[in-house]
Motif scaffolding. Structure first.
Motif, mmCIF file in Angstrom:
data_model
loop_
_atom_site.group_PDB
_atom_site.id
_atom_site.type_symbol
_atom_site.label_atom_id
_atom_site.label_comp_id
_atom_site.label_asym_id
_atom_site.label_seq_id
_atom_site.Cartn_x
_atom_site.Cartn_y
_atom_site.Cartn_z
ATOM 1 N N ALA A 161 33.364 30.413 42.465
ATOM 2 C CA ALA A 161 33.145 30.887 41.093
ATOM 3 C C ALA A 161 31.851 30.352 40.511
ATOM 4 O O ALA A 161 31.128 31.077 39.814
ATOM 5 C CB ALA A 161 34.333 30.475 40.213
ATOM 6 N N PHE A 178 30.289 35.091 37.620
ATOM 7 C CA PHE A 178 31.125 34.227 38.440
ATOM 8 C C PHE A 178 31.471 34.954 39.746
ATOM 9 O O PHE A 178 31.715 36.162 39.754
ATOM 10 C CB PHE A 178 32.419 33.858 37.702
ATOM 11 C CG PHE A 178 32.204 32.925 36.546
ATOM 12 C CD1 PHE A 178 32.222 33.391 35.243
ATOM 13 C CD2 PHE A 178 31.988 31.573 36.760
ATOM 14 C CE1 PHE A 178 32.029 32.534 34.174
ATOM 15 C CE2 PHE A 178 31.798 30.701 35.704
ATOM 16 C CZ PHE A 178 31.809 31.182 34.394
ATOM 17 N N PHE A 179 31.468 34.221 40.858
ATOM 18 C CA PHE A 179 31.807 34.715 42.201
ATOM 19 C C PHE A 179 30.749 35.652 42.786
ATOM 20 O O PHE A 179 30.914 36.136 43.903
ATOM 21 C CB PHE A 179 33.159 35.458 42.204
ATOM 22 C CG PHE A 179 34.326 34.637 41.768
ATOM 23 C CD1 PHE A 179 34.883 33.688 42.614
ATOM 24 C CD2 PHE A 179 34.878 34.806 40.503
ATOM 25 C CE1 PHE A 179 35.982 32.929 42.219
ATOM 26 C CE2 PHE A 179 35.964 34.054 40.095
ATOM 27 C CZ PHE A 179 36.518 33.111 40.964
#
Length: 303
Positions: free
Chosen positions: A77, A20-21
């Protein structure tokens, strides 16, 4: 590979490691800027109040900046799971950042100047120009996000992370409904429809699907449930969330308050409760949820 393995490639798996990210530092920073601006607006409101004559309201700038910040962080995200190539991600990232920066600027500065940036009434040519550009930027935002949303319906993205992608797909449909509500507000000249309908509920709740539904899909990967059971939880969460939005939208179209005791608000409430319950059940089936449940049970027994 389950979602619990996202970010750490399983041995012998051909699926790439994704976090995520990942690679979205600038999008994250732009989202955090929204919280900074919202904080400044909050301090102003506490000291001097929200309304600014003749037509501005710093409280509106506060809510807008905070909401856009959350939206940008949520988007950052899930961007690594879109299966966009490097050039495609760069195009989306920087287009979105430029759009967000202008939106922050127009919403914050104009409300401090006493001007509603969306619906300018009796403003000077500068205010009219800012408002016109704001409307155009809002349209670009919708088109940019539509391009982004389509990527999650590609086979390539689904093959890499199927369960998480199902959750994101539901969220994308909800976000597009929110954008439709935003266009509805612009065409309507405001958020109020009929006597008591308020489009802002549909507009806001649709965006929150971006946090709610993918979170359930992600948590499902940390459970010991079968693939079929995990899929059922994800679909139950997404379908009921969309059904709740549909009920709210229809109630608003009729010009009625969504908080009144009538069929559609009750249907919407029931749908969101089912969606929320699905998420809670998934959480309870994770190791953390089971540990938390056991701790609560022990404390209740000793009390």
């Amino acid at each position: 590979m389950s979602h619990g393995a996202i970010g750490s490639q399983a041995v012998g798996s051909a699926k790439p490691s994704v976090k995520f990210f990942e690679g979205e530092k600038w999008l994250v920073l732009t989202g955090l800027l929204g919280f900074l601006l919202a904080g400044i607006c909050a301090v102003w409101v506490m000291l001097y109040g929200g309304p600014v004559a003749p037509g501005g309201n710093v409280s509106s700038a506060f809510s807008f900046n905070a909401a856009l910040g959350i939206f940008l962080l949520s988007t950052a995200a899930i961007t690594p799971f879109s299966a966009l190539g490097g050039k495609g991600r760069a195009f989306f990232r920087w287009s979105f950042i430029v759009i967000a920066l202008y939106s922050y600027l127009a919403e914050t500065v104009q409300n401090f100047r006493g001007v509603n940036p969306r619906f300018v009434k009796g403003g000077i040519p500068f205010d009219v120009t800012v408002g016109s550009i704001f409307a155009f930027v809002a349209l670009l935002l919708v088109l940019c996000y539509l391009f982004f949303a389509i990527q999650y319906f590609r086979r390539k993205a689904y093959r890499l992370h199927p369960e998480l992608l199902v959750g994101i797909r539901y969220a994308m449909i909800a976000v597009l409904l929110s954008f439709a509500a935003g266009i509805w507000m612009s065409a309507n000249g405001g958020r109020i429809v009929g006597l008591h309908g308020n489009i802002i509920w549909l507009h806001g709740l649709g965006f929150h699907a971006l946090q709610a539904v993918p979170a359930v899909a992600w948590l499902a990967g940390y459970t010991s449930c079968t693939e079929r059971t995990r899929s059922r939880f994800i679909h139950a969460t997404g379908i009921t969330y969309l059904a709740g939005l549909t009920a709210i939208g229809w109630q608003t179209y009729l010009g009625q308050n969504i908080l009144e005791w009538s069929v559609l608000p009750l249907v919407a409430c029931g749908c969101f409760l089912i969606s929320f319950a699905s998420g809670v059940l998934v959480l309870c089936k994770t190791a953390f949820g089971l540990h938390l449940f056991n701790q609560i049970s022990k404390r209740s027994q000793t009390a």
